[in-house]
Design an enzyme around this catalytic site. Structure first.
Site, PDB file in Angstrom:
ATOM      1  N   SER A  13      -7.377  -6.758 -10.376  1.00  0.00           N
ATOM      2  CA  SER A  13      -7.370  -5.943 -11.605  1.00  0.00           C
ATOM      3  C   SER A  13      -6.474  -4.725 -11.482  1.00  0.00           C
ATOM      4  O   SER A  13      -6.013  -4.185 -12.496  1.00  0.00           O
ATOM      5  CB  SER A  13      -8.804  -5.512 -11.945  1.00  0.00           C
ATOM      6  OG  SER A  13      -9.466  -5.047 -10.790  1.00  0.00           O
ATOM      7  N   ASP A  62     -18.411 -10.100  -7.326  1.00  0.00           N
ATOM      8  CA  ASP A  62     -18.534  -9.152  -6.217  1.00  0.00           C
ATOM      9  C   ASP A  62     -18.341  -9.949  -4.925  1.00  0.00           C
ATOM     10  O   ASP A  62     -19.196 -10.753  -4.554  1.00  0.00           O
ATOM     11  CB  ASP A  62     -19.921  -8.506  -6.262  1.00  0.00           C
ATOM     12  CG  ASP A  62     -20.157  -7.559  -5.099  1.00  0.00           C
ATOM     13  OD1 ASP A  62     -19.289  -7.464  -4.205  1.00  0.00           O
ATOM     14  OD2 ASP A  62     -21.231  -6.927  -5.084  1.00  0.00           O
ATOM     15  N   SER A 141      -4.902  -4.024   7.153  1.00  0.00           N
ATOM     16  CA  SER A 141      -4.369  -2.663   7.021  1.00  0.00           C
ATOM     17  C   SER A 141      -3.881  -2.205   8.382  1.00  0.00           C
ATOM     18  O   SER A 141      -4.382  -2.643   9.421  1.00  0.00           O
ATOM     19  CB  SER A 141      -5.466  -1.709   6.551  1.00  0.00           C
ATOM     20  OG  SER A 141      -5.056  -0.373   6.737  1.00  0.00           O
ATOM     21  N   TYR A 154     -13.793   1.109   7.805  1.00  0.00           N
ATOM     22  CA  TYR A 154     -12.617   0.424   7.229  1.00  0.00           C
ATOM     23  C   TYR A 154     -11.763  -0.213   8.324  1.00  0.00           C
ATOM     24  O   TYR A 154     -11.357  -1.377   8.216  1.00  0.00           O
ATOM     25  CB  TYR A 154     -11.822   1.477   6.455  1.00  0.00           C
ATOM     26  CG  TYR A 154     -10.634   0.965   5.680  1.00  0.00           C
ATOM     27  CD1 TYR A 154     -10.781   0.394   4.419  1.00  0.00           C
ATOM     28  CD2 TYR A 154      -9.344   1.099   6.185  1.00  0.00           C
ATOM     29  CE1 TYR A 154      -9.676  -0.046   3.696  1.00  0.00           C
ATOM     30  CE2 TYR A 154      -8.239   0.663   5.473  1.00  0.00           C
ATOM     31  CZ  TYR A 154      -8.410   0.091   4.223  1.00  0.00           C
ATOM     32  OH  TYR A 154      -7.313  -0.337   3.517  1.00  0.00           O
ATOM     33  N   ALA A 156     -12.709  -1.099  11.311  1.00  0.00           N
ATOM     34  CA  ALA A 156     -13.456  -2.215  11.916  1.00  0.00           C
ATOM     35  C   ALA A 156     -13.350  -3.460  11.034  1.00  0.00           C
ATOM     36  O   ALA A 156     -13.127  -4.573  11.524  1.00  0.00           O
ATOM     37  CB  ALA A 156     -14.922  -1.828  12.111  1.00  0.00           C
ATOM     38  N   LYS A 158     -10.982  -4.141   8.842  1.00  0.00           N
ATOM     39  CA  LYS A 158      -9.596  -4.624   8.781  1.00  0.00           C
ATOM     40  C   LYS A 158      -9.169  -5.268  10.110  1.00  0.00           C
ATOM     41  O   LYS A 158      -8.374  -6.216  10.107  1.00  0.00           O
ATOM     42  CB  LYS A 158      -8.649  -3.483   8.394  1.00  0.00           C
ATOM     43  CG  LYS A 158      -8.886  -2.950   6.973  1.00  0.00           C
ATOM     44  CD  LYS A 158      -8.648  -4.025   5.921  1.00  0.00           C
ATOM     45  CE  LYS A 158      -8.690  -3.481   4.505  1.00  0.00           C
ATOM     46  NZ  LYS A 158      -8.399  -4.506   3.493  1.00  0.00           N
ATOM     47  N   ILE A 187       0.284   2.806   0.862  1.00  0.00           N
ATOM     48  CA  ILE A 187       0.885   2.284  -0.369  1.00  0.00           C
ATOM     49  C   ILE A 187       0.345   3.094  -1.553  1.00  0.00           C
ATOM     50  O   ILE A 187      -0.849   3.416  -1.595  1.00  0.00           O
ATOM     51  CB  ILE A 187       0.510   0.785  -0.559  1.00  0.00           C
ATOM     52  CG1 ILE A 187       0.778  -0.026   0.725  1.00  0.00           C
ATOM     53  CG2 ILE A 187       1.235   0.189  -1.753  1.00  0.00           C
ATOM     54  CD1 ILE A 187       2.212  -0.114   1.179  1.00  0.00           C
TER      55      ILE A 187
HETATM   56  P1  NDP Z   1      -7.439  -0.312  -5.355  1.00  0.00           P
HETATM   57  O1  NDP Z   1      -8.572   0.613  -5.099  1.00  0.00           O
HETATM   58  O2  NDP Z   1      -6.294   0.152  -6.175  1.00  0.00           O
HETATM   59  O3  NDP Z   1      -8.000  -1.678  -6.001  1.00  0.00           O
HETATM   60  C1  NDP Z   1      -9.082  -2.320  -5.407  1.00  0.00           C
HETATM   61  C2  NDP Z   1      -9.284  -3.676  -6.048  1.00  0.00           C
HETATM   62  O4  NDP Z   1     -10.356  -4.346  -5.372  1.00  0.00           O
HETATM   63  C3  NDP Z   1      -9.695  -3.587  -7.510  1.00  0.00           C
HETATM   64  O5  NDP Z   1      -9.119  -4.677  -8.190  1.00  0.00           O
HETATM   65  C4  NDP Z   1     -11.221  -3.730  -7.464  1.00  0.00           C
HETATM   66  O6  NDP Z   1     -11.793  -4.261  -8.648  1.00  0.00           O
HETATM   67  C5  NDP Z   1     -11.368  -4.724  -6.317  1.00  0.00           C
HETATM   68  N1  NDP Z   1     -12.676  -4.697  -5.679  1.00  0.00           N
HETATM   69  C6  NDP Z   1     -13.285  -3.651  -5.067  1.00  0.00           C
HETATM   70  N2  NDP Z   1     -14.492  -4.015  -4.614  1.00  0.00           N
HETATM   71  C7  NDP Z   1     -14.657  -5.314  -4.943  1.00  0.00           C
HETATM   72  C8  NDP Z   1     -15.708  -6.255  -4.792  1.00  0.00           C
HETATM   73  N3  NDP Z   1     -16.843  -5.940  -4.173  1.00  0.00           N
HETATM   74  N4  NDP Z   1     -15.537  -7.500  -5.295  1.00  0.00           N
HETATM   75  C9  NDP Z   1     -14.388  -7.853  -5.941  1.00  0.00           C
HETATM   76  N5  NDP Z   1     -13.369  -7.007  -6.122  1.00  0.00           N
HETATM   77  C10 NDP Z   1     -13.504  -5.751  -5.635  1.00  0.00           C
HETATM   78  O7  NDP Z   1      -6.956  -0.783  -3.900  1.00  0.00           O
HETATM   79  P2  NDP Z   1      -5.492  -1.083  -3.326  1.00  0.00           P
HETATM   80  O8  NDP Z   1      -4.729  -1.882  -4.305  1.00  0.00           O
HETATM   81  O9  NDP Z   1      -4.929   0.166  -2.794  1.00  0.00           O
HETATM   82  O10 NDP Z   1      -5.864  -1.967  -2.056  1.00  0.00           O
HETATM   83  C11 NDP Z   1      -5.879  -3.391  -2.099  1.00  0.00           C
HETATM   84  C12 NDP Z   1      -6.127  -3.904  -0.695  1.00  0.00           C
HETATM   85  O11 NDP Z   1      -5.096  -3.435   0.169  1.00  0.00           O
HETATM   86  C13 NDP Z   1      -7.447  -3.434  -0.083  1.00  0.00           C
HETATM   87  O12 NDP Z   1      -8.013  -4.453   0.704  1.00  0.00           O
HETATM   88  C14 NDP Z   1      -7.012  -2.277   0.788  1.00  0.00           C
HETATM   89  O13 NDP Z   1      -7.909  -2.058   1.841  1.00  0.00           O
HETATM   90  C15 NDP Z   1      -5.665  -2.769   1.272  1.00  0.00           C
HETATM   91  N6  NDP Z   1      -4.794  -1.718   1.726  1.00  0.00           N
HETATM   92  C16 NDP Z   1      -4.389  -0.715   0.883  1.00  0.00           C
HETATM   93  C17 NDP Z   1      -3.570   0.299   1.349  1.00  0.00           C
HETATM   94  C18 NDP Z   1      -3.094   1.416   0.472  1.00  0.00           C
HETATM   95  O14 NDP Z   1      -2.432   2.326   1.009  1.00  0.00           O
HETATM   96  N7  NDP Z   1      -3.328   1.406  -0.809  1.00  0.00           N
HETATM   97  C19 NDP Z   1      -3.125   0.326   2.751  1.00  0.00           C
HETATM   98  C20 NDP Z   1      -3.606  -0.775   3.542  1.00  0.00           C
HETATM   99  C21 NDP Z   1      -4.399  -1.753   3.037  1.00  0.00           C
HETATM  100  P3  NDP Z   1     -12.210  -3.291  -9.902  1.00  0.00           P
HETATM  101  O15 NDP Z   1     -10.917  -2.868 -10.556  1.00  0.00           O
HETATM  102  O16 NDP Z   1     -13.028  -4.169 -10.765  1.00  0.00           O
HETATM  103  O17 NDP Z   1     -12.936  -2.137  -9.308  1.00  0.00           O
END
Ligand code: NDP
Length: 246
Positions: A13, A62, A141, A154, A156, A158, A187
């Protein structure tokens, strides 16, 4: 004409997941968009996917709940006939120094960021095995590679994803299914928007390429790992961090 592939992307999303979903749609995939609660954002992603001439499916799920993951997989298979690409991207943070970290915050992050990927792989791998092909990509990550003060939960989760990736790669290689991890650095998304400008500037100074990454930097790599051309790459961890960790 080549048959349309199907991708299931968790956390599509917003942020990195949305960029991956759109990139795979541009590559010609139908996409199942998995989200936690942000329905409008998920619907917007689906509309953008459909504007690219492919189909989408918006599924509230979820990922920390195994049953919901099983249902999301079943719904996608029913709609599109199977899954070719699984991207485990959904993730959250609950940062704090470990001395004062609440047990609930540790568990919540593990349940979402690690268990979620396990459930999705477990529930989709039978259909990958039947099809004798598949691409699984886990979004880890750099915190899981290097550790990061304030992110015991986090990091742990990742790091666990990396072990899960390598094991999945070994177990499924015989069926022509690859599994790789992508480890982004910092990012620009909602997740990092909470950091102050001062912290962001300090982070950028540590990065050899001198900037935080863009969601497209991650989406491009996932597109490649999901492609036919990446068929001989499995069990790898691709760091995309501007050279932060080398
Ligand atoms: P955002 O916080 O921008 O988006 C998180 C997304 O995950 C949303 O779509 C959210 O849905 C969804 N989500 C959260 N919890 C759940 C759940 N329990 N079930 C289903 N969907 C869920 O995160 P980012 O885009 O920044 O990060 C994406 C991935 O990349 C993550 O795994 C993060 O750990 C990893 N990452 C990010 C970095 C960064 O710098 N941004 C660096 C390294 C890794 P909703 O919109 O409905 O809440």
């Amino acid at each position: 004409m080549e048959q349309r592939r199907t991708a299931l992307v968790t956390g599509a999303s917003r942020g990195i997941g949305k960029a991956i979903a759109l990139r795979l749609a541009k590559d010609g995939c139908n996409v199942a968009v998995i989200y936690a609660g942000n329905e409008q954002a998920a619907k917007d992603t689906c509309a953008e996917i459909e504007a690219l001439g492919v189909s989408s499916l918006c599924i509230r799920c979820d990922v920390s709940d195994s049953m919901q993951c099983a249902q999301a997989v079943a719904q996608t298979v029913e709609a599109f006939g199977g899954i070719d690409i699984l991207v485990n991207n959904a993730g959250i943070t609950r940062d704090g120094l470990l001395m004062s970290m609440k047990e609930g915050d540790f568990q919540k992050v593990i349940n979402t960021n690690l268990n979620g990927a396990f459930y999705m792989i477990k529930h989709s791998c039978r259909q990958f095995i039947k099809r004798r092909s598949g691409r699984i990509i886990n979004i880890s990550s750099i915190s899981g590679v290097m550790g990061n003060a304030g992110q015991a939960n986090y990091a742990a989760a990742k790091a666990g994803l990396i072990g899960l990736t390598k094991t999945t790669a070994k177990e499924l290689a015989g069926r022509n299914i690859t599994c790789n991890a992508v480890a982004p650095g910092f990012i620009q998304t909602d997740m990092t928007a909470v950091l102050s400008d001062k912290v962001k500037a300090a982070i950028s100074e540590q990065i050899p390429l001198g900037r935080m990454g863009d969601v497209q930097d991650i989406a491009a790599a996932v597109s490649f790992l999901a492609s036919q051309e990446a068929g001989y790459i499995t069990g790898q961890v691709l760091r995309i961090d501007g050279g932060l960790n080398m």
